[in-house]
Scaffold this motif. Sequence first.
Motif, mmCIF file in Angstrom:
data_model
loop_
_atom_site.group_PDB
_atom_site.id
_atom_site.type_symbol
_atom_site.label_atom_id
_atom_site.label_comp_id
_atom_site.label_asym_id
_atom_site.label_seq_id
_atom_site.Cartn_x
_atom_site.Cartn_y
_atom_site.Cartn_z
ATOM 1 N N GLU A 6 21.801 -51.839 37.628
ATOM 2 C CA GLU A 6 21.713 -51.290 38.976
ATOM 3 C C GLU A 6 21.553 -52.373 40.030
ATOM 4 O O GLU A 6 20.816 -53.340 39.832
ATOM 5 C CB GLU A 6 20.528 -50.319 39.067
ATOM 6 C CG GLU A 6 20.433 -49.619 40.401
ATOM 7 C CD GLU A 6 19.252 -48.683 40.495
ATOM 8 O OE1 GLU A 6 19.389 -47.661 41.167
ATOM 9 O OE2 GLU A 6 18.208 -48.973 39.901
ATOM 10 N N ASP A 7 22.278 -52.216 41.145
ATOM 11 C CA ASP A 7 22.140 -53.042 42.349
ATOM 12 C C ASP A 7 22.184 -54.544 42.036
ATOM 13 O O ASP A 7 21.314 -55.301 42.447
ATOM 14 C CB ASP A 7 20.848 -52.669 43.076
ATOM 15 C CG ASP A 7 20.833 -53.186 44.509
ATOM 16 O OD1 ASP A 7 21.923 -53.410 45.080
ATOM 17 O OD2 ASP A 7 19.740 -53.388 45.062
ATOM 18 N N ASN A 8 23.207 -54.960 41.336
ATOM 19 C CA ASN A 8 23.343 -56.366 40.936
ATOM 20 C C ASN A 8 24.666 -56.928 41.476
ATOM 21 O O ASN A 8 25.666 -56.219 41.533
ATOM 22 C CB ASN A 8 23.316 -56.474 39.406
ATOM 23 C CG ASN A 8 23.119 -57.885 38.935
ATOM 24 O OD1 ASN A 8 22.162 -58.545 39.300
ATOM 25 N ND2 ASN A 8 24.022 -58.359 38.110
ATOM 26 N N ASP A 9 24.663 -58.185 41.890
ATOM 27 C CA ASP A 9 25.887 -58.811 42.402
ATOM 28 C C ASP A 9 26.984 -58.876 41.352
ATOM 29 O O ASP A 9 28.166 -58.785 41.671
ATOM 30 C CB ASP A 9 25.601 -60.220 42.926
ATOM 31 C CG ASP A 9 24.826 -60.194 44.237
ATOM 32 O OD1 ASP A 9 24.940 -59.201 44.978
ATOM 33 O OD2 ASP A 9 24.110 -61.168 44.520
ATOM 34 N N TYR A 19 31.655 -51.197 40.256
ATOM 35 C CA TYR A 19 30.220 -50.997 40.067
ATOM 36 C C TYR A 19 29.378 -52.194 40.511
ATOM 37 O O TYR A 19 28.238 -52.335 40.103
ATOM 38 C CB TYR A 19 29.935 -50.633 38.611
ATOM 39 C CG TYR A 19 30.520 -49.288 38.249
ATOM 40 C CD1 TYR A 19 29.982 -48.122 38.784
ATOM 41 C CD2 TYR A 19 31.628 -49.191 37.419
ATOM 42 C CE1 TYR A 19 30.521 -46.885 38.469
ATOM 43 C CE2 TYR A 19 32.173 -47.957 37.103
ATOM 44 C CZ TYR A 19 31.610 -46.811 37.631
ATOM 45 O OH TYR A 19 32.155 -45.592 37.326
ATOM 46 N N ARG A 36 26.864 -54.011 42.731
ATOM 47 C CA ARG A 36 25.736 -53.554 43.561
ATOM 48 C C ARG A 36 25.626 -52.026 43.546
ATOM 49 O O ARG A 36 25.306 -51.403 44.540
ATOM 50 C CB ARG A 36 25.853 -54.091 44.980
ATOM 51 C CG ARG A 36 25.953 -55.623 44.995
ATOM 52 C CD ARG A 36 25.444 -56.346 46.181
ATOM 53 N NE ARG A 36 24.142 -56.058 46.696
ATOM 54 C CZ ARG A 36 22.976 -56.510 46.205
ATOM 55 N NH1 ARG A 36 22.972 -57.247 45.138
ATOM 56 N NH2 ARG A 36 21.851 -56.222 46.784
ATOM 57 N N TYR A 37 25.877 -51.453 42.402
ATOM 58 C CA TYR A 37 25.920 -50.004 42.243
ATOM 59 C C TYR A 37 24.518 -49.404 42.259
ATOM 60 O O TYR A 37 23.610 -49.886 41.592
ATOM 61 C CB TYR A 37 26.615 -49.671 40.921
ATOM 62 C CG TYR A 37 26.887 -48.201 40.739
ATOM 63 C CD1 TYR A 37 27.933 -47.590 41.413
ATOM 64 C CD2 TYR A 37 26.100 -47.436 39.897
ATOM 65 C CE1 TYR A 37 28.204 -46.242 41.247
ATOM 66 C CE2 TYR A 37 26.370 -46.086 39.720
ATOM 67 C CZ TYR A 37 27.410 -45.496 40.400
ATOM 68 O OH TYR A 37 27.670 -44.168 40.233
ATOM 69 N N LYS A 38 24.357 -48.349 43.040
ATOM 70 C CA LYS A 38 23.113 -47.585 43.083
ATOM 71 C C LYS A 38 23.478 -46.117 43.002
ATOM 72 O O LYS A 38 24.459 -45.687 43.590
ATOM 73 C CB LYS A 38 22.374 -47.830 44.402
ATOM 74 C CG LYS A 38 21.604 -49.089 44.464
ATOM 75 C CD LYS A 38 20.820 -49.112 45.763
ATOM 76 C CE LYS A 38 19.762 -50.160 45.709
ATOM 77 N NZ LYS A 38 18.937 -50.169 46.902
#
Length: 129
Positions: A51-54, A102, A104-106
């Motif tokens: 989740e929320d990763n570059d 996906y 920076r996917y939240k």
Amino acid sequence: MRTRSILLAAVVAVGAFPAVAQVQINVQLPSVIFPAPPPLVVVQPGVQVVEDNDDEVFFVDDVYWVRRGPHWYRAKDHRGGWVVVDGPNVPPSLVRLPPGQYRRYKRGKTVVVDTPGPGKVKFKKHGKH
């Protein structure tokens, strides 16, 4: 006349030994590491993404996966140890994903808080914001 026979002998001698070529391939392995198992979001059955990763780091079949250009890499641990994997050995569910979808996917759905494994899965429901 003597010059021709020396030249011919040199050509024959070179032809008698196979040429040796040296090829060097450098592969830049990903430097993606997490100090603890990262939170994962289920994006489709059997496929989770950090989740929320570059970087798009996926988790499929108890293995972390990352794509760099046309190449895929896998690591069995969140702390790294990446190895390059050729196409036929990459899960088809990952190969079909468009690059960058996906990043920076939240999502306000189920997030796996701990690395999946027998008896180790913990779920946390996110409320809508």
